[in-house]
Enzyme design. Structure first.
Site, mmCIF file in Angstrom:
data_model
loop_
_atom_site.group_PDB
_atom_site.id
_atom_site.type_symbol
_atom_site.label_atom_id
_atom_site.label_comp_id
_atom_site.label_asym_id
_atom_site.label_seq_id
_atom_site.Cartn_x
_atom_site.Cartn_y
_atom_site.Cartn_z
ATOM 1 C CG ASP A 1 1.687 33.181 0.143
ATOM 2 O OD1 ASP A 1 1.821 31.956 0.334
ATOM 3 O OD2 ASP A 1 2.645 33.941 -0.117
ATOM 4 C CG ASP B 1 5.159 32.812 2.184
ATOM 5 O OD1 ASP B 1 4.713 31.675 1.916
ATOM 6 O OD2 ASP B 1 5.225 33.731 1.358
ATOM 7 N NE ARG C 1 -1.961 29.437 -2.177
ATOM 8 C CZ ARG C 1 -0.723 29.807 -1.934
ATOM 9 N NH1 ARG C 1 -0.376 30.177 -0.723
ATOM 10 N NH2 ARG C 1 0.155 29.800 -2.890
ATOM 11 N NE ARG D 1 -0.085 33.513 -4.498
ATOM 12 C CZ ARG D 1 1.090 33.005 -4.165
ATOM 13 N NH1 ARG D 1 1.591 33.175 -2.977
ATOM 14 N NH2 ARG D 1 1.789 32.361 -5.052
#
Ligand code: X6L
Ligand code: MG
Ligand code: MG
Length: 392
Positions: A99, A101, A87, A96
């Site tokens: 990711d 999260d 990334r 991207r």
């Protein structure tokens, strides 16, 4: 392992809209196993990009893990995994490769710079909520709101099922060792080298563990042609060549093979033979001799240590979506070797199983939050060449 009752459950949102999105997400889940036990993986959804510049569609999923790490160590691990998988952070909300999260961490509420749990946009986005509820139907926010009860409000947002919950299976690193190398004659290999790399020359077979390898000798010098095992992960083939390209630029004097691109500039060449796909890698030939059996002197150990240090230093900063290698040689995956302990005599089995237990309790919780980079970790004598006539 009974620790899942003690370890909090964390929900992690995954997204990708660059490169081979599905392979990247699959490799990321393998990487998440370093942080705890993966207890659920959602189906994959293809979703329209939200926010940021004009960009391609995302694949999104949610993974639930039972983890012994604290939330900020887990977050550090996630950011590190994003980075080693390639990334690049350019613009806010931009496209991207990967990711990751942190959506929920047990019933904790955290509001620190860089770390907000539950994830602030969790309730508003179907690309997060839908896979979260699929993977963890009972998921609830710390205030008691059931995630499933938030779904109707986002039902208008599009999320197309791209693969069901079975899309991810734990990788089986033994498979590539159990699948025989593809059968090709030297003539067929020379023919493939001409077609894929524009190199003419004669081929002679070399030994190989998983691939079918040949030495090519032609007017442009000597090369090693590797016809990949059909069970090889394409991402790992690309990783090998990308790593060698990185080394060629970072430390041109290092005595490692140089990768050669295919005529169409691909790192891994693709051809077809007998109606099936064939993947090929080409590297320059390293001249040298195998280490004599059992040879180990202070000078040879010293030289090897210096070489590995230089190699690993040159790999600093190397990132690639295949960098989370799922391989039996990966010490971070020691517990995956448990089933093989049954092949050992009972008295040795105990030693190995005890050591794996110790690893799970003492080492694995610390590994997730440790700094990491791609290194070379298999410098066994079969993988080394020495200057002819000078085994030191
Ligand atoms: C108002 C305005 C309210 C914008 C919310 C929500 C902005 C989410 C950015 C927002 C707003 C985001 C993904 C994505 C991003 C993803 C899909 C973001 C940040 N990540 N779109 N956009 N999937 N489909 O994983 O999530 S960037
Ligand atoms: Mg996100
Ligand atoms: Mg993020």
């Amino acid at each position: 392992m009974g620790s899942e009752h003690l370890s909090p459950r964390a929900a992690i949102g995954l997204g990708s809209n660059l490169g081979d999105r599905k392979r990247t997400l699959a490799a990321a889940i393998a990487g998440l196993e370093a942080f705890g036990e993966v207890t659920a993986v959602s189906p994959l959804y293809e979703t329209a990009p939200v926010g940021g510049p004009d960009q391609g569609p995302y694949l999104n999923a949610v993974v639930v893990i039972a983890t012994a790490l604290g939330p900020s160590d887990l977050l550090d691990g996630l950011l590190d995994l994003e980075r080693v998988m390639g990334r690049e952070r350019r613009e806010r909300w931009g496209p991207r490769t990967l990711d990751l999260d942190l959506l929920l961490f047990g019933d904790r509420v955290i509001d620190e710079p860089g770390l907000a749990v539950p994830h602030p946009r969790l309730s508003e986005r179907r690309f997060v909520l839908q896979p979260l509820v699929d993977a963890w139907p009972d998921a609830a926010l710390p205030d008691g709101t059931a995630a499933a009860d938030l779904l109707p409000a986002v039902a208008g947002q599009e999320a197309a099922l791209a693969a069901d919950g079975e899309w991810w299976r734990p990788p089986d690193p033994a498979r590539v060792l159990e699948t025989p190398a593809p059968r090709f004659s030297a003539e067929e290999a020379a023919d493939l080298a001409g077609e894929c790399f524009g190199i003419s020359g004669s081929a002679e077979p070399l030994v190989g563990e998983r691939d079918r390898n040949f030495r090519l000798t032609g007017p442009d010098g000597r090369f090693v042609l590797k016809i990949a095992n059909r069970a090889s992960d394409p991402l790992l083939l690309d990783l090998q060549q990308a790593g060698l390209e990185y080394l060629a630029a970072a430390d041109p004097g290092l005595a490692v093979p140089r990768p050669v691109r295919a005529v169409d500039d691909a790192r891994v060449a693709a051809a077809e033979r007998d109606g099936g796909p064939v993947s090929l890698l080409l590297q320059t030939h390293l001249d040298g001799e195998r280490l004599p059996d059992g040879h180990s002197t202070p000078a040879s150990r010293d030289a090897l240590g210096a070489l590995l240090a230089r190699l690993d230093l040159a790999l600093t900063g190397f990132a690639h979506p295949g960098a989370v290698r799922v391989d039996l040689w990966d010490v971070a995956r020691l517990p995956a070797l448990r089933p093989w302990a049954g092949h050992l005599p009972p008295e040795r089995r105990r030693v190995v199983l005890d050591e794996i237990d110790r690893f799970e309790v003492e080492v694995r919780p610390r590994l997730g939050a440790s700094r990491r980079q791609v290194i070379h970790s298999d410098a066994n004598p079969a993988n080394l060449l020495t200057r002819p006539g000078d085994p030191d």
